[in-house]
Design an enzyme around this catalytic site. Structure first.
Site, PDB file in Angstrom:
ATOM      1  CG  ASP A  51       0.418  17.324  -2.141  1.00 46.71           C
ATOM      2  OD1 ASP A  51       1.016  17.294  -3.216  1.00 46.71           O
ATOM      3  OD2 ASP A  51      -0.395  18.161  -1.882  1.00 46.71           O
ATOM      4  CG  ASP A  89       4.653  17.775  -5.841  1.00 41.78           C
ATOM      5  OD1 ASP A  89       4.992  18.166  -6.879  1.00 41.78           O
ATOM      6  OD2 ASP A  89       3.623  17.896  -4.937  1.00 41.78           O
ATOM      7  CB  CYS A  96      10.158 -19.359  22.067  1.00 44.03           C
ATOM      8  SG  CYS A  96      11.390 -20.079  20.944  1.00 44.03           S
ATOM      9  CB  CYS A 116       9.104 -21.231  18.828  1.00 41.32           C
ATOM     10  SG  CYS A 116       9.989 -22.475  19.833  1.00 41.32           S
ATOM     11  CG  ASP A 135       2.815  13.937  -6.397  1.00 37.18           C
ATOM     12  OD1 ASP A 135       3.583  14.166  -7.432  1.00 37.18           O
ATOM     13  OD2 ASP A 135       2.662  14.832  -5.572  1.00 37.18           O
TER      14      ASP A 135
END
Length: 705
Positions: free
Chosen positions: A600, A403, A12, A15, A604
């Site tokens: 990467d 980048d 459920c 629930c 960054d």
């Protein structure tokens, strides 16, 4: 502290939402998420709850779902109970349907007064066979003060139908409700299995080599620096470096790419890949808990912890929707006859029909299932999305910021141009430069040595002398009686050497022999093959602005931006300046738009965290960038971002199809029920039929994403 539980037998979704809210309300709980699709509960709590957290959760679960079993993740229990439950349900359905059919036959063909009570009794038996467990669950919840779930609604509606003499309709509602619930559970379980199959990359063992002895061990027990053997057909259990052997690897489980990749000496290999041929001896570089496969499994399994706004809206909507429609049903049943409009039986029947229709199951389960399927489908394409909120945000991207190095370009320097002066040939110029750079490990030096090695020539270092490095300028060396200077224009100027500037884009390396200019070499970072197509595809998806941020010089950045057709580029930026630039761009986005940053490197990480959606290159990207990101592209290909947006778009389309379909059909039948046009037969379709169709539609995301 954190702990994970599986709530066995929880079907459920309404629930599940109540359980999550109640656990969150406990004092000492820091964070809690319950995925209604997987029935996995993740709890983060303070130390003071350590000894009692399981008991508290069991009490809450029992309050809403008395038959659900709470199992800690560390426990391993068999699944025979679920199998027995399924068999019992099928037996119940067959028996109930058979008795119901008998009652219909008796009522239809043997309508004599003598047999009327017999058909009523048989209808009652059929009803008890089909509905006793539902009534029992409803009573247990009422005792615990829990109303307004589907068990309560079905019990009230069908018992009311019995009271007013609508025996066939009461039994039919229970029969078709049970059938619908059965198929609904089957559809959800099939979806769970489909998603689990996508992530079936967890290794079962590792072949550990200690001395000359090979032993099968649990991957969790292998330490960094130990040696493992991976044979043909086996999964690589841990990240590491190949120290012996060659093989072709199936990386599709990680990257979504079907083309095998070759692994050879000194190559880095990732856990989760399958060895197709050959034997690899690997030195482990990460423990299992920090390996690629463990991170991927964790990311996908826990992606539901960050819910999409649509999910939160539906959860809140259904929280108030059910009590409201129950109140309306009561009003429909009581108000008109009290005011003198019609008889009680008719209006009570309409109110009961209204109750059956009102269950919100279709929305509560199909929406999370759609997002969960979208996250699983994205992972199959090599894109890890850390939450359905980020998956939904990908639909609203307005600005995408990249980048440069390692993201749009390969991050690998290569000789892209050679200009000679005087009588010097290209090969001679490369030879002079290679001799000067032969003692350096700088990427530019390595690219020159690589270009010279293409001529199948080697440097004899024994003929070199008087090597010196001029900081920030270049190097000087003596070879065969000649003085070789290799470096920037500053080195040429410092030695009063006249030289010709090259207009080619890239890093320029100037070469002089005995204080005479011999030529220049241009070193460039190669653009990735799919970068240009990725930018074009992003614009086709409606991205308004594409931007590149880089620490490289303006000339190189401008040339790459022009080639890729980027809208803006900003060069010469330090990490904190990238964050400042992203903050400026955030002010430029559309009111409901989102900004994504794709990067990467470790530098960054701050800007990945600052963006609305941070996207890291996962194949070669740093661990810091991946941790800070909201999504990870496992192949380092910018085009994977386009795949992620496509999956997000498809997921959103299916989710909103379900919302419109479920609300539309329910709204229509609620009106028809209130007007007395729709009977309980139609009401059953408006409840379980709509739920089943919505779930089947949501499962399309898993297969089609």
């Amino acid at each position: 502290m954190t702990k994970t539980y599986t709530l066995k037998g929880l079907n459920c979704a309404s629930c599940a939402a109540k359980i999550e809210r109640s656990v969150r309300a406990l004092e000492g709980i820091n964070a809690v998420t319950l995925n209604p699709v997987t029935a996995i509960l993740n709890v983060e709590f303070s130390d003071k709850l350590a000894g009692q957290i399981t008991k508290l959760i069991e009490d809450i679960v029992r309050r809403y779902e008395p038959d659900v079993e709470v199992v800690a993740s560390s426990e391993n229990k068999s699944s025979h109970v679920a199998t027995n439950d399924t068999r019992l349900r099928i037996i119940r359905l067959i028996a109930g349907a058979t008795v119901f059919a008998a009652a219909i036959i008796i009522e239809t063909f043997f309508a004599a007064k003598l047999l009327a009570w017999i058909s009523s009794a048989i209808f009652t038996v059929a009803y008890l066979i089909l509905g006793a467990n539902i009534i029992l669950r409803a009573l247990k919840k009422i005792i615990r003060g829990q109303f307004f779930d589907e068990n309560f609604l079905m019990s009230v509606a069908t018992i009311g139908a019995f009271i007013i003499g609508k025996y066939p309709e009461a039994v039919a509602v229970m029969l078709f409700y049970q059938i619908g619930e059965f198929f609904q559970e089957m559809a959800v379980n099939k979806s769970k299995k489909s998603i689990s199959a996508l992530m079936n990359i967890r290794p079962d063992y590792a072949n550990l080599l200690r001395g000359s002895e090979e032993t099968k061990v649990d991957p969790n027990s292998v330490n960094i620096g130990e040696i493992i053997i991976v044979k043909p057909g086996e999964k690589i259990p841990l990240d590491g470096e190949v120290v012996e052997g060659e093989a072709m690897l199936d990386t599709s489980a990680l990257t979504g790419e079907s083309v095998p990749r070759k692994a050879k000496l000194k190559d880095t290999v990732l856990s989760g890949c399958i060895n197709l041929n050959g034997v690899l001896i690997i030195k482990v570089t990460k423990t299992f808990g920090h390996s690629t496969v463990a991170k991927i499994i964790d990311l996908v399994e826990n992606a539901s912890s960050k819910k999409a706004p649509t999910e939160n809206f539906i959860t809140t909507f259904c929280r108030y929707y059910t009590p409201v429609v129950v109140g309306l049903a009561a009003l429909i049943a009581v108000a008109p006859p009290l005011l003198g409009y019609g008889d009680w039986a008719d209006w009570v029947h309409r109110g009961l029909v209204f109750l059956v229709i009102s269950c919100p199951c279709a929305l509560v389960i199909s929406i999370p299932l759609g997002f969960f399927g979208g996250i699983g489908g994205a992972s199959r394409k090599g894109v890890l999305v850390k939450g359905s909120n980020y998956l939904e945000a990908l639909n609203a991207l307005d600005i995408v910021v990249f980048d440069k190095t390692g993201t749009l370009t390969k991050g690998v320097f290569k000789v892209t141009g050679i200009q000679t002066a005087g009588n010097c040939t290209e090969e001679e110029l490369l030879e002079f430069a290679a001799k000067a750079e032969s003692f350096s490990n700088h990427p530019i030096a390595l690219s020159i040595l690589k270009a010279y090695s293409d001529y199948d020539r080697e440097i004899d270092k024994s003929e070199l002398s008087e090597y010196s490095e001029v900081s920030g300028h270049g190097v000087s060396v003596r070879a065969n009686g000649k003085t070789i200077l290799v470096g920037s224009h500053k080195l040429m100027a410092a030695n009063n050497i006249s030289f010709a500037e090259t207009q080619e884009v890239g890093t320029k390396v100037y070469v002089a022999i005995d204080n005479l200019f011999a030529g220049s070499i241009v070193i460039s970072d190669e653009i990735k093959q799919d970068s240009k197509a990725a930018i074009a595809a992003l614009k086709a998806h409606g991205i308004r602005k594409t931007v590149m941020l880089t620490g490289d010089n303006q000339q190189i950045a401008a040339a790459i931006a022009k080639e890729l057709n980027l809208d803006e580029c900003h060069a010469g930026l330090l990490p904190h300046e990238k964050v400042e630039k992203v903050e400026q761009l955030l002010l430029q986005k559309q009111p409901k738009g989102k900004l994504a940053f794709v990067g990467d490197g470790i530098n960054d990480a701050p800007v990945l965290a600052r963006a609305d959606v941070g996207i890291a290159m996962g194949g070669l990207g740093s661990d810091a960038a991946i941790e800070a990101a909201d999504a990870v592209l496992m192949t380092d290909e910018p085009a994977k971002l386009v795949d992620a947006i496509s999956v997000a778009s498809f997921t959103k389309r299916v989710v909103w199809q379900n919302i419109v379909f479920a609300l539309g059909i329910k709204g229509l039948f609620l009106i028809l029920g209130a007007l007395g046009v729709a009977s309980m037969w139609e009401a059953v379709f408006a409840d379980v039929g709509v739920a089943l169709l919505a779930i089947l539609n949501a499962s399309r995301v898993i297969k089609g994403a």
